[in-house]
Design a protein around this motif. Structure first.
Motif, PDB file in Angstrom:
ATOM      1  N   ILE A   1       0.864  -1.181   0.000  1.00 56.01           N
ATOM      2  CA  ILE A   1       0.000   0.000   0.000  1.00 56.01           C
ATOM      3  C   ILE A   1       0.898   1.227   0.000  1.00 56.01           C
ATOM      4  CG2 ILE A   1      -1.580   1.403   1.414  1.00 56.01           C
ATOM      5  CD1 ILE A   1      -3.106  -0.964   2.086  1.00 56.01           C
ATOM      6  N   GLU A   2       0.514   2.220  -0.816  1.00 51.56           N
ATOM      7  CA  GLU A   2       1.302   3.462  -0.855  1.00 51.56           C
ATOM      8  C   GLU A   2       0.544   4.568  -0.115  1.00 51.56           C
ATOM      9  OE1 GLU A   2       3.071   4.436  -4.652  1.00 51.56           O
ATOM     10  OE2 GLU A   2       2.776   6.567  -4.259  1.00 51.56           O
ATOM     11  N   PRO A   3       1.017   4.932   1.095  1.00 52.45           N
ATOM     12  CA  PRO A   3       0.300   5.973   1.836  1.00 52.45           C
ATOM     13  C   PRO A   3       0.500   7.346   1.200  1.00 52.45           C
ATOM     14  CG  PRO A   3       1.952   4.877   3.232  1.00 52.45           C
ATOM     15  CD  PRO A   3       2.209   4.460   1.832  1.00 52.45           C
ATOM     16  N   LYS A   4      -0.536   8.160   1.259  1.00 54.07           N
ATOM     17  CA  LYS A   4      -0.434   9.567   0.835  1.00 54.07           C
ATOM     18  C   LYS A   4      -1.544  10.363   1.521  1.00 54.07           C
ATOM     19  CE  LYS A   4      -0.258  12.676  -3.119  1.00 54.07           C
ATOM     20  NZ  LYS A   4      -0.369  12.870  -4.570  1.00 54.07           N
ATOM     21  N   PRO A   5      -1.237  11.549   2.054  1.00 55.68           N
ATOM     22  CA  PRO A   5      -2.281  12.371   2.664  1.00 55.68           C
ATOM     23  C   PRO A   5      -2.787  13.426   1.685  1.00 55.68           C
ATOM     24  CG  PRO A   5      -0.168  13.310   3.193  1.00 55.68           C
ATOM     25  CD  PRO A   5       0.099  12.143   2.237  1.00 55.68           C
TER      26      PRO A   5
ATOM     27  N   ASN B   1       7.851  12.434  -1.283  1.00 48.21           N
ATOM     28  CA  ASN B   1       6.973  13.605  -1.298  1.00 48.21           C
ATOM     29  C   ASN B   1       5.727  13.383  -0.424  1.00 48.21           C
ATOM     30  OD1 ASN B   1       6.047  16.143  -1.976  1.00 48.21           O
ATOM     31  ND2 ASN B   1       5.223  15.516  -3.949  1.00 48.21           N
ATOM     32  N   HIS B   2       5.209  12.162  -0.391  1.00 49.96           N
ATOM     33  CA  HIS B   2       4.031  11.883   0.432  1.00 49.96           C
ATOM     34  C   HIS B   2       4.371  12.010   1.917  1.00 49.96           C
ATOM     35  CE1 HIS B   2       2.255   9.172  -3.008  1.00 49.96           C
ATOM     36  NE2 HIS B   2       2.532  10.401  -3.395  1.00 49.96           N
ATOM     37  N   ALA B   3       5.579  11.584   2.284  1.00 48.73           N
ATOM     38  CA  ALA B   3       6.024  11.700   3.678  1.00 48.73           C
ATOM     39  C   ALA B   3       6.061  13.168   4.077  1.00 48.73           C
ATOM     40  CB  ALA B   3       7.407  11.069   3.847  1.00 48.73           C
TER      41      ALA B   3
ATOM     42  N   LEU C   1      10.663   7.350  -5.247  1.00 49.20           N
ATOM     43  CA  LEU C   1      11.616   8.419  -4.981  1.00 49.20           C
ATOM     44  C   LEU C   1      11.253   9.681  -5.757  1.00 49.20           C
ATOM     45  CD1 LEU C   1      14.219   8.693  -3.297  1.00 49.20           C
ATOM     46  CD2 LEU C   1      15.467   8.430  -5.430  1.00 49.20           C
ATOM     47  N   ASN C   2      11.180  10.782  -5.035  1.00 51.47           N
ATOM     48  CA  ASN C   2      10.982  12.105  -5.642  1.00 51.47           C
ATOM     49  C   ASN C   2      11.145  13.096  -4.511  1.00 51.47           C
ATOM     50  OD1 ASN C   2       8.600  12.159  -4.108  1.00 51.47           O
ATOM     51  ND2 ASN C   2       7.341  11.519  -5.832  1.00 51.47           N
ATOM     52  N   ARG C   3      10.888  14.356  -4.806  1.00 54.88           N
ATOM     53  CA  ARG C   3      11.027  15.305  -3.716  1.00 54.88           C
ATOM     54  C   ARG C   3       9.965  16.377  -3.765  1.00 54.88           C
ATOM     55  NH1 ARG C   3      12.355  19.315  -0.986  1.00 54.88           N
ATOM     56  NH2 ARG C   3      13.626  19.097   0.872  1.00 54.88           N
TER      57      ARG C   3
ATOM     58  N   TRP D   1      -0.050  18.843  -5.030  1.00 53.84           N
ATOM     59  CA  TRP D   1      -0.370  18.729  -6.435  1.00 53.84           C
ATOM     60  C   TRP D   1       0.762  18.083  -7.220  1.00 53.84           C
ATOM     61  CZ3 TRP D   1      -4.986  17.940  -6.558  1.00 53.84           C
ATOM     62  CH2 TRP D   1      -5.843  18.617  -5.688  1.00 53.84           C
ATOM     63  N   ASP D   2       1.262  17.008  -6.612  1.00 55.42           N
ATOM     64  CA  ASP D   2       2.142  16.104  -7.340  1.00 55.42           C
ATOM     65  C   ASP D   2       3.341  16.810  -7.971  1.00 55.42           C
ATOM     66  OD1 ASP D   2       1.332  13.314  -7.263  1.00 55.42           O
ATOM     67  OD2 ASP D   2       1.798  13.298  -9.402  1.00 55.42           O
ATOM     68  N   THR D   3       3.975  17.715  -7.222  1.00 53.73           N
ATOM     69  CA  THR D   3       5.142  18.411  -7.796  1.00 53.73           C
ATOM     70  C   THR D   3       6.250  17.425  -8.161  1.00 53.73           C
ATOM     71  OG1 THR D   3       5.670  18.966  -5.518  1.00 53.73           O
ATOM     72  CG2 THR D   3       4.784  20.731  -6.888  1.00 53.73           C
ATOM     73  N   ASP D   4       6.469  16.429  -7.319  1.00 55.14           N
ATOM     74  CA  ASP D   4       7.318  15.281  -7.664  1.00 55.14           C
ATOM     75  C   ASP D   4       8.588  15.599  -8.445  1.00 55.14           C
ATOM     76  OD1 ASP D   4       5.339  13.915  -6.390  1.00 55.14           O
ATOM     77  OD2 ASP D   4       4.707  12.710  -8.101  1.00 55.14           O
ATOM     78  N   GLN D   5       9.437  16.443  -7.846  1.00 56.20           N
ATOM     79  CA  GLN D   5      10.725  16.746  -8.475  1.00 56.20           C
ATOM     80  C   GLN D   5      11.663  15.550  -8.284  1.00 56.20           C
ATOM     81  OE1 GLN D   5      11.404  20.825  -8.660  1.00 56.20           O
ATOM     82  NE2 GLN D   5       9.334  20.300  -9.271  1.00 56.20           N
TER      83      GLN D   5
END
Ligand code: 3MF
Ligand code: MG
Ligand code: MG
Length: 403
Positions: free
Chosen positions: A197-201, A236-238, A263-265, A272-276
Motif C-alpha cells: 500500500i502506498e500511503p499519501k495524505p 513527497n508523500h512523507a 523516490l521524488n522530492r 499537487w504532485d510536484t514530484d521533483q
C-alpha cells in the motif's frame, strides 16, 4: 560485492516518464510525444513500450513500473481494456526477455476515470467496488505474468471531501474487505511478491484514508493483514504528511512493514504532485541510512516517481533527471554505508539506552513489576532522574562529515 544499481534496484516509471505531457492545473500539455496525439491507440501503446525499453537501455536501469492505464488504452469497456492490457503485456514480455529488464511492480489506475470520482473500493456505489475488483484481478494476473516482484495499491480516490455526505465507518470496512479479497487472490494464483500500500495524505481527496505509515498500519491491524501487506513509501508523500522521508521508513521498519520506495522530492510548496527528482545528498543519506538499518531493499526498489518540469520539452532532460538522481543516491549510499561502518552513531544510541540493560530495568520493561511495585521502588530507592545530554549538535555535525 554488489554494484550501486544492484543495491538500489532503480526503476523507471511509465506514468511520469512516458505518459505525462507537462500539464498543470492552469495549463495544458507543454510537450506532446507522438502517443499523446491522434492515431491508432494500440500502435501508440506499442511505440510507448519500445520507448520505455530505449529509456531503460540508455539509463542502464534494471526495473520498470506501470499502471494498467499507462501501458494500454482504455477502449470502451472493461473487456476491451483487459484485452488491450494483455496484448501490450505480451509485447512487454518479449522486450523483457530480449533485454533482461524486470518489472518491479504493476498497479491498477483506479483514480483517473470519472467513474472513480467518489472513491474506488470505498465508493458508496457497490458497482464501482465490483468494477475495481475486476480491474485489480486482471492487473494482478498481468503483473504475475510479467514476473513482477511486488504489486502496489495507491488509493488515489480512497478518501472524502466532506463528512456531511460520508459514512466513514462503512467506507473503511469496504476498504478492508477489498484488501482481503486482493490478498486471498494473490495467494490463490501463487503471486509470491508482497502487496504494497502506498500511503499519501491530502490529495487528491481532502482526506485520504491511507494518510501515512501509522494510519496504514492501524488499518492493516484492524483487518488482520499486518503480516500480509507492506508499504511503498514515497518521499513527497512523507513530506506532505508533515513527516520526514526517513521517519516514514524508520516507522515502517519498526512495524515490520517496510517494502519499497517511490523516490521524488517535495518542498515547502509540496502538493499537487510536484514530484521533483530527488537530488539532495544529505537528505537521501538519512533515508538510505534507515533503509540499510532495515536490511536494505530486498523485494523492493527505488522507483523514480518523479516528473521533469513543464519547460523540459527536450527529452534529454528526462535522462539528465534520472542520471542526476541516481548519482545523488549513489553518493548518499556511500555516505550511509560510512555512517554504519564508522559505528559512532550507533555507539551514541547504545550509550543513550544502556541503563535499560540493567536487570532491574529489564524486569520493569518485561512485565515482572506492577505499576504499584514500580511506584514503591521509586519512593524507597529515592529515584530522582537528572537531565542527561542528548548529544544532538554533536551528531548533526558528525553527519556532515559523512556526506
Ligand atoms: C501519486 C502517486 C502515484 C502512485 C502510483 C503507483 C501516480 O501521488 O505517487 O503515482 O505512485 O499510483 O502506486
Ligand atoms: Mg508514488
Ligand atoms: Mg506521489
Amino acid at each position: 560485492g554488489k554494484s550501486m544499481a544492484e543495491h538500489l534496484r532503480f526503476a523507471v516509471c511509465y506514468w511520469h516518464t512516458l505518459c505525462w505531457p507537462g500539464l498543470d492545473p492552469f495549463g495544458g500539455e507543454t510537450f506532446l510525444r507522438p502517443w499523446h496525439q491522434a492515431g491508432d491507440q494500440m500502435d501508440h501503446a506499442r511505440r510507448k513500450a519500445d520507448m520505455m525499453f530505449e529509456t531503460l537501455r540508455l539509463l542502464n536501469v534494471p526495473f520498470f513500473t506501470f499502471h494498467d492505464l499507462d501501458i494500454a488504452p482504455e477502449g470502451s469497456s472493461l473487456k476491451e481494456f483487459n484485452r488491450n492490457v494483455s496484448t501490450i503485456a505480451s509485447h512487454l514480455l518479449k522486450k523483457m526477455d530480449e533485454t533482461g529488464v524486470k518489472l518491479l511492480w504493476g498497479t491498477a489506475n483506479m483514480f483517473s476515470n470519472r467513474r472513480f470520482m467518489a472513491g474506488a473500493a470505498t465508493n458508496p456505489d457497490p458497482d464501482v467496488f465490483a468494477y475495481c475488483a475486476a480491474q485489480v484481478k486482471h492487473c494482478l494476473d498481468v503483473t504475475k505474468e510479467l514476473g513482477g516482484e511486488n504489486y502496489v495499491m495507491w488509493g488515489g480516490r480512497e478518501g472524502y471531501e466532506t463528512l456531511l455526505n460520508t459514512d466513514l465507518k462503512r467506507e473503511l470496512a469496504q476498504a478492508g474487505r477489498f484488501l482481503n479479497l486482493v490478498v486471498d487472490y494473490k495467494h490463490k494464483i501463487g503471486f509470491k511478491g508482497p502487496i504494497l500500500i502506498e500511503p499519501k495524505p491530502q490529495e487528491p481527496t481532502k482526506h485520504q484514508y491511507d494518510y501515512d505509515v501509522a494510519t496504514v498500519y492501524s488499518f492493516l491491524k484492524a483487518n488482520g493483514l499486518e503480516k500480509e501487506v507492506k508499504v511503498n513509501i514515497e518521499q513527497n508523500h512523507a513530506i506532505l504528511a508533515g513527516h520526514t522521508f526517513e521517519h516514514e521508513i524508520a516507522l515502517a521498519s519498526a512495524l515490520g512493514i517496510f517494502g519499497s520506495i517511490d523516490l521524488n522530492r517535495g518542498d515547502y510548496q509540496s502538493g499537487w504532485d510536484t514530484d521533483q527528482f530527488a537530488m539532495n545528498v544529505p537528505e537521501l543519506a538519512l533515508a538510505l541510512y534507515e533503509i540499510l538499518k532495515a536490511g536494505g531493499l530486498t523485494t523492493g526498489g527505488m522507483n523514480f516517481d518523479a516528473k521533469i518540469r513543464r519547460q523540459s520539452i527536450d527529452p534529454d532532460d528526462l535522462l539528465h533527471a534520472h542520471v542526476g538522481s541516481m548519482d545523488a543516491c549513489a553518493r548518499a549510499l556511500i555516505a550511509a554505508a560510512k555512517m554504519i561502518e564508522d559505528g559512532r552513531l550507533k555507539a551514541e544510541v547504545d550509550k543513550r539506552y544502556a541503563k535499560w540493560d540493567e536487570p532491574k530495568n529489564q524486569a520493569m520493561l518485561h512485565g515482572k513489576e506492577s505499576l504499584a511495585d514500580i511506584a514503591g521502588r521509586v519512593l524507597s530507592e529515592n529515584i530522582d532522574p537528572k537531565p542527561r545530554s542528548g548529544r544532538q549538535e554533536y551528531l548533526e555535525n558528525l553527519l556532515n562529515t559523512y556526506v
